[in-house]
Design a protein around this motif. Structure first.
Motif, PDB file in Angstrom:
ATOM      1  N   GLU A 183      -8.813  -5.824  -6.568  1.00 15.19           N
ATOM      2  CA  GLU A 183      -8.465  -5.878  -5.145  1.00 15.19           C
ATOM      3  C   GLU A 183      -7.651  -4.637  -4.789  1.00 15.19           C
ATOM      4  N   VAL A 184      -8.070  -3.921  -3.736  1.00 16.48           N
ATOM      5  CA  VAL A 184      -7.360  -2.703  -3.312  1.00 16.48           C
ATOM      6  C   VAL A 184      -7.147  -2.746  -1.807  1.00 16.48           C
ATOM      7  N   ARG A 185      -6.096  -2.058  -1.367  1.00 16.49           N
ATOM      8  CA  ARG A 185      -5.797  -2.021   0.066  1.00 16.49           C
ATOM      9  C   ARG A 185      -5.599  -0.600   0.581  1.00 16.49           C
ATOM     10  N   ARG A 186      -4.982   0.233  -0.228  1.00 16.96           N
ATOM     11  CA  ARG A 186      -4.712   1.606   0.183  1.00 16.96           C
ATOM     12  C   ARG A 186      -5.090   2.552  -0.957  1.00 16.96           C
ATOM     13  N   PHE A 187      -5.186   3.842  -0.621  1.00 15.59           N
ATOM     14  CA  PHE A 187      -5.657   4.802  -1.612  1.00 15.59           C
ATOM     15  C   PHE A 187      -4.739   4.858  -2.826  1.00 15.59           C
ATOM     16  N   GLY A 226      -4.651  -0.866   5.501  1.00 14.40           N
ATOM     17  CA  GLY A 226      -4.537  -1.977   4.565  1.00 14.40           C
ATOM     18  C   GLY A 226      -5.420  -3.161   4.876  1.00 14.40           C
ATOM     19  N   ASP A 227      -6.057  -3.180   6.045  1.00 10.64           N
ATOM     20  CA  ASP A 227      -6.916  -4.298   6.423  1.00 10.64           C
ATOM     21  C   ASP A 227      -8.383  -3.912   6.284  1.00 10.64           C
ATOM     22  N   VAL A 228      -9.218  -4.883   5.927  1.00 12.25           N
ATOM     23  CA  VAL A 228     -10.653  -4.628   5.779  1.00 12.25           C
ATOM     24  C   VAL A 228     -11.283  -4.319   7.136  1.00 12.25           C
TER      25      VAL A 228
END
Length: 679
Positions: free
Chosen positions: A189-193, A161-163
């Protein structure tokens, strides 16, 4: 466990490159992580017009700690040796331990490495991996050594979840992507698949190519069914179109009636090659329908009417050109075009297409005579087979050469089998393409391929390991497939050209190499192919060669075959050793008067009988029966080795028994060279 989400976003990637690029990205990233001890649960890659995506599930948060032991010098070695070992590996003496070995005590250096955070490893290896992606064609970025297929606009890379921060080709990684070029607005904005895939879908992007293809096929079939039509399957076009649209929308267009008089291949090629349209079929009428399927990458408020109208207009212009060429071409006969081939170079060393056709025509007459085809028709088809290269339609659609020749021949009132031979003489174009079956078609196809092979070989233009610019491997494999599929008994052809005659042996060997490749693909062992061919390749009869090797493989799977092979090796090994020691050959007939043991007498009689029977069965091409005769040798051979001492003290007996083993070797070689069989 944490997951990795990676997306490379940019300008449109050519459809033909997308699938392989996704596979390469997955392969390279997975390989880099595995090399660094980072194992995972699952990985999946995706490709589309504007993005490559990789999702890896179940990565550990950090690398495992590792401990490595390095063997150093002996304890009693000079101090300089120990100092050099310490400097080379960055160790101190306190990090050493002493280990006992059979050769004395040695120093062992112990290196303990703490595992790094996975995010740090990713930031290091991903840019290196991207640079290794093997694009068929790429472009260099301004002020950068990086090459990429198209301009890159964004990189999404998150771990747990972190860049994961890094830079590639002047683009900084982050967590922002974009949806459909026209149907979506603003950054995402995306964090996970999971949220990435769902947010893209809401932004009119279908991530998976398989799902896009399923949508296209389903919608096309449904809309065709509503019109009482069927979709013409086209897997290649489907793969390409799925790589052009992130949000595929299927629409149906119409073809004006004036163009429906064109040959269907012109219609389909115009739609497929130039416009990426799918053809529809009227199954009841047994012909193409005056409708086509266009896959748009856009939703339209008017239901796509304007999109359809634009595509119909473009297709109309394309088909107008095709109809003009067709109408103009039909004003001349195909025969009248043959002389025009004098203006087309076949090859600088081999003259014009006209000269090429003259050679094909001569070969066609000889081959037709050998296989019982109509010589007049075969030579007629050969003379006309390249004439359509001078037509306007083939100039516009080169992929229709041969196909159009058939239509022009029929338009001129030509006989159907001659016209079909003109169409089919290029076949087979690939491993999955059908081979000609009509005799006239077979003749012209063989003559064309044979002239290519013998002519290019005669002037030294042969395939190399790195290239085959004249597609001679394909021609040879096509020749082989036609011969085998139709059971043709072509052995030797008396060529009129001295140059072709001179190259025939090389061409035959080259075709046998292609045959070997084909047989290996059918599961026949390479050593059995070598064994069978070693005693029969000079025959030049490919059907006979294949029958021989298939019978040999079946025989060696039996107990008799396996045991006889063991006996052969024993005999061959004894002969090899004794001939080497005595510096002589023991070929020749043994003397029956010198046989002392009943087992050697029995073997001699069985070999005499077997050699005559095997020779007769091979002559009649009854290879299975020949193997059956060999099987009967098992018992007398086993008895001979059980009861008879070959290297007898009596030199005359020894020499005679070695000659008997030589007779055994020669008898088995009537079928195959058993020395080439492995295992």
């Amino acid at each position: 466990m944490p997951d990795l989400l990676l997306e490379l976003f940019g300008e449109e990637i050519p459809a033909r490159m997308q699938a392989q690029a996704a596979k390469d990205l997955e392969r390279l990233v997975v390989g880099a992580l595995s090399d660094r001890g980072l194992l995972f649960e699952a990985a999946k890659s995706f490709a589309g017009p504007r993005r490559l995506t990789l999702a890896i599930a179940g990565l550990p948060a950090k690398q495992p700690d590792v401990s490595e032991e390095l063997k150093g010098p002996k304890v009693d070695a000079p101090e300089a040796a120990l100092d050099g070992f310490l400097r080379k590996n960055g160790l101190s003496k306190e990090q050493l331990k002493i280990e006992e070995t059979p050769k004395g005590d040695v120093y062992i250096g112990v290196i303990a490495r703490k595992g790094r955070a996975t995010a740090d490893v990713l930031a290091e290896v991903l840019p290196e991996t991207f640079a290794k992606l093997p694009w068929p064609k790429s472009m260099r970025f301004p002020n950068s050594a990086v090459r990429w297929v198209r301009p890159l606009h964004g990189i999404v890379c998150t771990f747990d979840g972190d860049v994961v921060p890094f830079e590639f080709a002047g683009v900084q990684s982050g967590s922002v992507t974009h949806g459909h070029r026209f149907l979506s607005h603003g950054p995402i904005e995306v964090r996970r698949f999971e949220d990435y895939e769902e947010k893209l879908r809401r932004a009119h992007v279908i991530l998976g190519a398989a799902e896009r293809k399923e949508i296209i096929v389903h919608e096309a079939k449904q809309k065709a069914f509503a019109l009482g039509l069927e979709l013409v399957d086209d897997a290649g076009l489907l793969n390409e179109v799925a790589g052009l649209a992130e949000w595929p929308v299927v629409l149906i267009g119409s073809i004006e009636d004036e163009f429906m008089t064109l040959p269907p291949e012109i219609l389909q090629t115009s739609m497929r090659t130039h416009q990426k349209y799918f053809a529809l079929r009227d199954a009841k009428a047994g012909k193409l329908a005056n409708r086509f399927v266009v896959v748009a990458n856009m939703l339209a408020e008017d239901g796509g009417k304007e999109i359809v109208a634009g595509n119909e207009r473009v297709l109309r212009e394309r088909l107008s050109d095709a109809k003009f060429f067709w109408d103009q071409d039909c004003k001349r006969t195909l025969e009248s075009r043959v002389d025009d081939l004098k203006n087309i170079v076949f090859h600088t060393k081999l003259g014009t297409q006209y000269e090429h056709v003259e050679r094909i025509e001569a070969l066609a007459g000889e081959i037709a005579d050998k296989i019982g085809a109509d010589v007049t028709k075969a030579k007629r088809a050969a003379r006309l087979c390249k004439a359509d290269l001078t037509t306007g339609v083939v100039g516009e659609f080169p992929e229709l050469q041969g196909v159009m020749g058939r239509y022009y021949a029929l338009h001129d009132g030509g006989e159907p089998d001659v016209a079909d031979a003109i169409r089919d003489h290029y076949k087979p174009l690939g491993p999955n393409d059908a081979v000609p079956t009509d005799k006239v078609s077979i003749v012209v196809a063989l003559a064309d391929k044979l002239d290519q092979l013998t002519s290019f070989f005669a002037v030294g233009e042969r395939p190399t390991g790195s290239g085959d610019p004249f597609a001679l491997r394909r021609a040879a494999l096509g020749f082989v497939r036609i011969v085998l599929s139709n059971g043709l008994r072509l052995v030797w052809i008396n060529f009129n050209s001295k140059a072709i005659n001179a190259s025939w042996n090389q061409v035959l060997f080259f075709m046998v190499e292609r045959l070997v490749v084909a047989l290996r693909e059918r599961g026949i062992r390479h050593d059995l192919i070598d064994a069978a061919f070693a005693t029969s390749v000079d025959e030049g009869d490919l059907v006979r060669l294949v029958a021989r090797v298939e019978a040999l493989q079946a025989f060696l799977k039996t107990d008799d075959g396996a045991n006889l092979l063991v006996a052969y090796r024993r005999a061959a090994n004894i002969l090899r050793d004794e001939e080497k020691r005595d510096k002589t050959s023991y070929d020749g007939d043994p003397d029956p008067e010198l046989f002392a043991a009943p087992e050697e007498k029995a073997l001699f009689v069985e070999l005499a009988t077997a050699s005559e029977l095997i020779r007769a069965e091979v002559e009649r091409e009854r290879f299975v029966e020949a193997m059956g005769v060999m099987a009967r040798l098992r018992k007398p051979v086993d008895a001979f080795f059980d009861k008879v001492t070959v290297n007898d003290r009596n030199p005359e007996l020894r020499k005679n028994r070695l000659k008997l083993l030589s007779r055994l070797r020669a008898t088995l070689r009537l079928v195959a060279d058993f020395s080439k069989i492995e295992g």
